[in-house]
Design an enzyme around this catalytic site. Structure first.
Site, short mmCIF file in Angstrom:
data_model
loop_
_atom_site.label_atom_id
_atom_site.label_comp_id
_atom_site.label_asym_id
_atom_site.label_seq_id
_atom_site.Cartn_x
_atom_site.Cartn_y
_atom_site.Cartn_z
N ASP A 72 -34.65 5.78 1.93
CA ASP A 72 -34.39 5.37 3.33
C ASP A 72 -32.99 5.66 3.85
O ASP A 72 -32.56 5.59 5.04
CB ASP A 72 -34.96 4.17 3.85
CG ASP A 72 -34.29 2.99 3.00
OD1 ASP A 72 -33.33 3.11 2.63
OD2 ASP A 72 -34.93 1.95 3.30
N ASP A 91 -38.21 6.33 -3.67
CA ASP A 91 -38.38 4.72 -3.37
C ASP A 91 -39.61 4.53 -2.82
O ASP A 91 -40.56 5.33 -2.10
CB ASP A 91 -37.07 4.67 -2.20
CG ASP A 91 -37.22 3.19 -1.95
OD1 ASP A 91 -37.03 2.28 -2.79
OD2 ASP A 91 -37.10 3.03 -0.72
N CYS A 126 -13.34 42.07 5.75
CA CYS A 126 -13.00 41.54 7.12
C CYS A 126 -12.92 39.90 6.97
O CYS A 126 -12.16 39.35 7.00
CB CYS A 126 -13.50 42.00 8.06
SG CYS A 126 -13.46 43.52 8.63
N CYS A 179 0.88 -1.14 -0.09
CA CYS A 179 0.09 -0.05 -0.18
C CYS A 179 0.90 1.16 -0.05
O CYS A 179 0.59 2.18 -0.86
CB CYS A 179 -0.83 0.04 1.12
SG CYS A 179 -2.23 -1.27 1.36
#
Length: 802
Positions: free
Chosen positions: A697, A498, A86, A18
């Site tokens: 959901d 859904d 600012c 890795c």
């Protein structure tokens, strides 16, 4: 060529391969001179050319390689900002610091949110860098005293204004009598005396007005300019020219000179008045946060050593047993371990009907125990509770920036220097050509330009609307995760809904058992329950509960396996059981001819029918039904009337899906869609040029929610506040979808109104002042009014009703 070095903390590395992969990937990038990745320390030291590549490119490369860069986020209160210049300066400084990935500064909230690498930079270094700019930055705590600080600031502004007004009143009196139509007004001779005016104006200029000089010095020291520079320059010019005239009159005698002490003093007074009103109005924008905070009780009664002890809410720990009496608020999120009651959860979920609670049920902090004594085991306390998560989301939205604000930021960043240039040019034109040699006449339009051109209104235009709009939306149960989502939601033209748990209640029940080929109802349901007991799918729960309610006992299944989107299989008493769709049964080569008529009948009634096979032979059909929510039809009609294209997406078979769609008046249905295929449907609509919102959901629909232009998670319960979506809809009601879109539209309209007022105000005010048609004190009043009017216009969003 100058190089920079940075250390990035990397997450996800598991072995030397890795670290080697990341190291090689970074070293191949143009502009990277050296990259060393340390697996043990989980970090990468990189030397690169900032003119060729930047930190964000390096982070993106690491993510593309399949790893992540660890950040931390800190929130600060910033004191001392007076205008958009600012906040821009603070934001730019933070973003330039090594180790800071992203920083946003909100002028209206007076806060800064910084994402940074803790291995590279500390919060102390950030605070030190901002203090060098002349501002004070302190980390927010969970129980921050920022509200007390704001109240203290309001009182201080009021006090400064009162003293300034008392001293300026005689000067204003003298100024009013200068006009022909007011010359009849009596005025004491003392008020006209130059040194009396000097005595009144000097404390206003250098004591009450001292913060303007401090702010201007710090701004100029850092090679920028803000509102303080404009006010200090304009009033100082009028004050010192008047002082020169007073000295000249004292030395040479002659006619009483025309002084401008009133211009400097009255302008400072009016600017302070505007700042006072502005501070009070800005305080009202945090109304939603304060309302949410008031929901939380201050104390809780816990069991300690078998005794009931009242402690501060912050002292409740996970695992503590909390005693909640009837009529009291539940202090933390937890699980009922003893007692029976009903709980009013309307303040969190919007559901008006109290919910029955008994042992094993979860309860939400800040909800009200109605009638029974409950013993609740604390599972989430402090910042982890649902209420605190909601408050955090609202604060996050209010502190973030919408894309439209970046336009205002760019303009305000160059605005003050441009105004100073215009003022100098105006002075030269007047003193050389319009009124040659008349310093006093040339001074008036110059001062007026400097005063009226303050970019306060420009800086407040967007954040105050975002704060008010997101706060009002939160009160309606709609949580926008950021200002950018509040902005982009109004662009949506297509809504994908859904079915289960969104259009329907998401709690199906067993309705039909149709045995076949010699099987009886009890035996079919027994094997179905035995298999489905191993699944947590809502349909499986409905089938198992149905068997239990009928008093049917069932054996234990083995070798259970769920096949996503198709069904389940297992062994029951040595027999191979398959339960699922037609597609699943056909894959198992099971003859379905005898079941087709009954399947169509059940599906036409809007029920979800599942086939049951035992050892390769059809044994029967079981059906469940999920009822449509009472408000779904009304909400969908509302969405369609708003011109939105509404579609339904479901994994159910087409007949069942179309039966539900017909009930709620949805014409377009995408049925039999596997979870992994839902995102493809979203992408297909986007390729057609549609702006798509996905409403689901937040669990099985996660890929589609992430891919959609706007993802909306709908539902109720303690997990709602932390759903991975752009918008969380706290109430299990599709009307919240329409509310979210309407609030987005109204907020964007409000922002555009504010920006229009701010731009037009400055565009018209500067040339009018340059023509000498605007007295400095009028310019001061107009400048104060512009900021207050923008904030008050934004506050109208808090009274929106949908």
């Amino acid at each position: 060529m100058s190089h920079k070095e940075i250390t990035l903390h990397i997450d996800g590395m598991t072995c030397a391969a890795c670290s080697n992969r990341i190291e090689k990937g970074l070293q191949k990038m143009e502009g990277v001179e050296r990259a060393n990745v340390n697996l043990a320390l989980e970090r990468s030291d990189i030397k690169y050319d900032p003119e060729v590549i930047n930190e964000k490119d390096l982070e993106e490369k690491i993510r593309n390689l399949g790893y992540d860069v660890v950040h931390e986020k800190a929130e600060f209160d910033v004191q001392g900002m007076t205008c958009a210049a600012c906040s821009n300066r603070v934001e730019k400084k933070l973003n330039k610091l090594d180790g800071v990935s992203h920083a946003t500064v909100n002028l209206a909230l007076e806060t800064a949110t910084v994402t940074y690498h803790p291995k590279v930079i500390s919060t102390e270094k950030m605070k030190e860098a901002i203090s060098q700019l002349g501002y004070k930055m302190e980390e927010k705590e969970e129980n921050s005293s920022s509200q007390a600080h704001k109240e203290k600031t309001i009182r201080k502004q009021a006090l400064r204004f009162v003293f300034s007004a008392i001293l300026s009143f005689p000067l204003l009196w003298t100024m009013v009598t200068h006009f022909e139509w007011t010359s009849f007004i009596w005025i004491p001779d003392l008020f006209l005396h130059p040194w009396f005016q000097f005595a009144l104006a000097t404390p206003v200029q250098f004591i009450i007005g001292w913060p303007f000089y401090v702010g201007a010095y710090k701004s100029l020291r850092n090679k920028s300019a803000n509102m303080d520079v404009l006010v200090a320059m304009g009033t100082s010019a009028a004050y010192f020219y008047s002082l020169y005239l007073a000295i000249d009159w004292t030395v040479t005698g002659g006619a009483m000179p025309h002084l401008y002490f009133e211009a400097s003093a009255v302008v400072i007074t009016l600017v302070l008045l505007g700042k006072w009103f502005e501070a009070r109005a800005k305080g009202r924008t945090s109304h939603a946060i304060q309302a949410l905070l008031k929901l939380r009780p201050d104390t809780a009664v816990v069991l300690r050593d078998d005794k009931e002890v009242e402690v501060a809410i912050d002292q409740v720990a996970v695992g503590d047993v909390v005693i909640v009496k009837p009529g009291e608020k539940i202090p933390v999120d937890g699980e009922v371990i003893d007692g029976v009651s009903s709980v009013d959860e309307s303040m969190i979920t919007g559901e008006s009907i109290p919910v029955d609670k008994q042992k094993g049920d979860e309860v939400i902090g800040a909800t009200v125990n109605k009638n029974g004594l409950l013993h609740v085991k604390a599972t989430k306390v402090g910042k982890d509770t649902a209420l605190q998560q909601i408050i955090h989301i609202v604060e996050q939205a209010q502190g973030s920036k919408a894309n439209i604000q970046r336009l205002a930021d760019k303009v305000s960043g160059v605005f003050v220097p441009t105004v100073i240039g215009i003022a100098i040019l105006t002075f030269l034109i007047w003193i050389l050509f319009v009124t040659p040699g008349d310093f006093g006449r040339a001074l008036i339009p110059t001062v007026s330009i400097l005063v009226i051109a303050c970019p306060c209104a420009l800086g407040l235009a967007t954040p105050t609307s975002i704060m008010a709009g997101s706060g009002r939306a939160a009160e309606m149960g709609v949580l926008f995760k950021g200002g950018e989502y509040l902005e982009s939601t109004q662009q949506i033209d297509t809504i994908i809904l859904d079915k289960t748990g969104t259009i329907t209640k998401g709690e199906p029940e067993l309705t039909d058992v149709a045995p076949m080929n010699g099987w009886n109802e009890t035996d079919v349901l027994a094997v179905v329950a035995a298999v489905e007991k191993n699944s947590e799918h809502p349909l499986a729960v409905a089938l198992t509960n149905g068997a239990v309610k009928k008093g049917i006992s069932f054996p234990t299944a083995t070798d259970f396996q769920a096949i996503t989107g198709r069904g389940v299989e297992a062994k029951v008493e040595g027999k191979r059981i398959f339960i699922g769709t037609r597609r699943f049964m056909k894959e198992q080569n099971i003859d379905l001819a005898s079941s087709e008529a009954r399947m169509k009948q059940l599906e036409a009634a809007g029920k979800t029918a599942m086939l049951v096979a035992v050892d390769g032979e059809l044994a029967g059909i079981v059906a469940v039904s999920d009822t449509v929510k009472e408000t779904s039809k009304e909400a969908i009609v509302r969405l369609k009337n708003a011109g939105l294209h509404v579609l339904m997406l479901t994994g159910d078979n087409r007949q069942t899906a179309e039966a539900i769609a017909k009930q709620v008046r949805i014409d377009d249905v995408m049925a039999e869609v596997l979870p992994e295929e839902k995102s493809a449907q979203v992408e297909k609509l986007q390729q057609e040029g549609r702006k798509v919102a996905m409403v689901g959901d937040g669990m099985n629909d996660a890929p589609a929610l992430a891919l959609a232009d706007i993802g909306m998670a709908i539902g109720t319960g303690t997990d709602v506040a932390i759903e991975a979506a752009d918008i969380t809809l706290m109430r299990g009601d599709l009307n919240s979808v329409a509310d979210a879109i309407e609030m987005s539209q109204k907020t964007m309209t409000n922002i555009k109104q504010n920006l229009f007022f701010a731009f037009v105000y400055n565009s018209l005010g500067i040339p009018i002042a340059a023509l000498g048609l605007l007295a400095p004190w009028v310019a001061g009043a107009a400048m104060a009014f512009s900021s207050v009017s923008v904030v008050l216009n934004a506050l109208r969003l808090q009274r929106v009703t949908l």
